[in-house]
Scaffold this active site. Structure first.
Site, PDB file in Angstrom:
ATOM      1  N   GLY A 159       0.770  -1.242   0.000  1.00 23.94           N
ATOM      2  CA  GLY A 159       0.000   0.000   0.000  1.00 23.94           C
ATOM      3  C   GLY A 159       0.796   1.284   0.000  1.00 23.94           C
ATOM      4  O   GLY A 159       0.211   2.365   0.101  1.00 23.94           O
ATOM      5  N   TRP A 212       2.433   2.859  -2.415  1.00 17.55           N
ATOM      6  CA  TRP A 212       2.107   3.748  -3.534  1.00 17.55           C
ATOM      7  C   TRP A 212       0.723   4.374  -3.351  1.00 17.55           C
ATOM      8  O   TRP A 212       0.512   5.539  -3.685  1.00 17.55           O
ATOM      9  CB  TRP A 212       2.190   2.973  -4.860  1.00 17.55           C
ATOM     10  CG  TRP A 212       3.589   2.894  -5.397  1.00 17.55           C
ATOM     11  CD1 TRP A 212       4.741   2.837  -4.680  1.00 17.55           C
ATOM     12  CD2 TRP A 212       3.988   2.872  -6.767  1.00 17.55           C
ATOM     13  NE1 TRP A 212       5.824   2.766  -5.511  1.00 17.55           N
ATOM     14  CE2 TRP A 212       5.400   2.781  -6.799  1.00 17.55           C
ATOM     15  CE3 TRP A 212       3.297   2.886  -7.976  1.00 17.55           C
ATOM     16  CZ2 TRP A 212       6.130   2.731  -7.997  1.00 17.55           C
ATOM     17  CZ3 TRP A 212       4.011   2.837  -9.165  1.00 17.55           C
ATOM     18  CH2 TRP A 212       5.409   2.767  -9.170  1.00 17.55           C
ATOM     19  N   ASP A 215      -5.227  -5.659  -5.746  1.00 11.12           N
ATOM     20  CA  ASP A 215      -4.175  -6.656  -5.570  1.00 11.12           C
ATOM     21  C   ASP A 215      -4.815  -7.998  -5.276  1.00 11.12           C
ATOM     22  O   ASP A 215      -5.896  -8.060  -4.684  1.00 11.12           O
ATOM     23  CB  ASP A 215      -3.217  -6.273  -4.432  1.00 11.12           C
ATOM     24  CG  ASP A 215      -1.837  -6.893  -4.608  1.00 11.12           C
ATOM     25  OD1 ASP A 215      -1.752  -8.136  -4.749  1.00 11.12           O
ATOM     26  OD2 ASP A 215      -0.842  -6.167  -4.596  1.00 11.12           O
ATOM     27  N   ASP A 220      -7.912 -10.694  -8.700  1.00  8.30           N
ATOM     28  CA  ASP A 220      -7.201 -10.594  -9.973  1.00  8.30           C
ATOM     29  C   ASP A 220      -8.004  -9.677 -10.897  1.00  8.30           C
ATOM     30  O   ASP A 220      -9.170  -9.961 -11.192  1.00  8.30           O
ATOM     31  CB  ASP A 220      -7.070 -11.993 -10.583  1.00  8.30           C
ATOM     32  CG  ASP A 220      -6.180 -12.023 -11.807  1.00  8.30           C
ATOM     33  OD1 ASP A 220      -6.136 -11.012 -12.546  1.00  8.30           O
ATOM     34  OD2 ASP A 220      -5.546 -13.069 -12.043  1.00  8.30           O
ATOM     35  N   ASP A 279       3.257  -1.279 -10.043  1.00  8.63           N
ATOM     36  CA  ASP A 279       4.560  -1.631  -9.465  1.00  8.63           C
ATOM     37  C   ASP A 279       4.615  -3.152  -9.287  1.00  8.63           C
ATOM     38  O   ASP A 279       5.325  -3.668  -8.434  1.00  8.63           O
ATOM     39  CB  ASP A 279       4.752  -0.918  -8.120  1.00  8.63           C
ATOM     40  CG  ASP A 279       6.201  -0.937  -7.650  1.00  8.63           C
ATOM     41  OD1 ASP A 279       7.102  -0.853  -8.510  1.00  8.63           O
ATOM     42  OD2 ASP A 279       6.440  -1.040  -6.431  1.00  8.63           O
ATOM     43  N   LYS A 316       6.458  -0.633 -13.764  1.00  5.75           N
ATOM     44  CA  LYS A 316       7.783  -1.173 -13.502  1.00  5.75           C
ATOM     45  C   LYS A 316       8.103  -2.258 -14.512  1.00  5.75           C
ATOM     46  O   LYS A 316       7.306  -3.167 -14.738  1.00  5.75           O
ATOM     47  CB  LYS A 316       7.855  -1.754 -12.090  1.00  5.75           C
ATOM     48  CG  LYS A 316       9.188  -2.454 -11.796  1.00  5.75           C
ATOM     49  CD  LYS A 316       9.432  -2.661 -10.322  1.00  5.75           C
ATOM     50  CE  LYS A 316       8.482  -3.648  -9.707  1.00  5.75           C
ATOM     51  NZ  LYS A 316       8.742  -3.818  -8.255  1.00  5.75           N
TER      52      LYS A 316
END
Length: 214
Positions: free
Chosen positions: A64, A66, A89, A105, A130, A170
């Site tokens: 958490g 970000w 998530d 998902d 990320d 990322k």
């Protein structure tokens, strides 16, 4: 033998480096959940990605950190969020006041339905990713897993971003990296690669900042 991420984190050398890491120490001092927070802070300072009034979706948000930054950037002078912060998530995440969290998902219909309900038919301004897979230590396999997550995040951004939206992802330099950058360039007018200071020198990770869908 492949080295799992869990085994890596039980390695004395890794533990020592983690404890002595200045960004780890600073994150504890500042009340953030992970050192990775400073990567987003630097990216946002440079590229001015998140602004008040925006709708921001954080993919792979746990634990958490970000989302903590997203909340801060959306916070008005009255202490209320101006805009919307949505975190997704497959892992559980401790609540953050003002951040809507969906566990699951994002490829699954149930999760997509929850997101649609939150968005009320609107597109989003920013998609952050990320995400990274559990690493096995086998370079080719890890690169493939990373690339799959990158492509899933890019597909999500393509479906959900406003035309002038921003996508931050990322990625790991290596097999498939240049092809993924080309995919981004086909979708976005502006694509840049960034290496934040908090991203370890030894790591192949970089961040793609893409803006304005074609």
């Amino acid at each position: 033998m492949p080295v799992s991420e869990k085994k890596l984190r039980s390695n004395p050398a890794w533990i020592k480096r983690h404890i002595n890491d200045p960004f780890v120490k600073q994150s504890v001092k500042d009340g953030y959940r992970a050192r990775s927070v400073y990567k987003l802070i630097e990216l946002n300072d440079k590229d001015k990605i998140i602004k008040k009034g925006m709708t921001v979706v954080d993919l792979g948000a746990a634990p958490g950190s970000w989302s903590q930054v997203v909340k801060e950037k959306l916070m008005g002078p009255d202490g209320k969020i101006q805009g919307r912060a949505i975190a997704l998530d497959i892992l559980p995440m401790d609540p953050i006041e003002g951040v809507n969290f969906i566990q699951g998902d994002f490829r699954e219909q149930e999760v997509a339905d929850q997101l649609t309900e939150l968005l009320q038919g609107e597109k989003v301004d920013v998609v952050l990713s990320d995400m990274a897979p559990n690493l096995s230590g086998v370079a080719a396999a890890d690169a493939a897993r990373c690339l799959l997550l990158n492509e899933l995040a890019l597909d999500f951004a393509k479906e959900n971003l406003k035309k002038n939206g921003a996508f931050v992802c990322k990625v790991f330099q290596g097999s498939g990296y240049s092809q993924f950058v080309e995919q981004c360039k086909k979708l976005f007018k502006k694509v840049a690669s960034r290496k934040p200071e908090a991203s370890r020198t030894s790591s192949a990770e970089v961040y793609i900042v893409a803006r304005d869908l074609k």
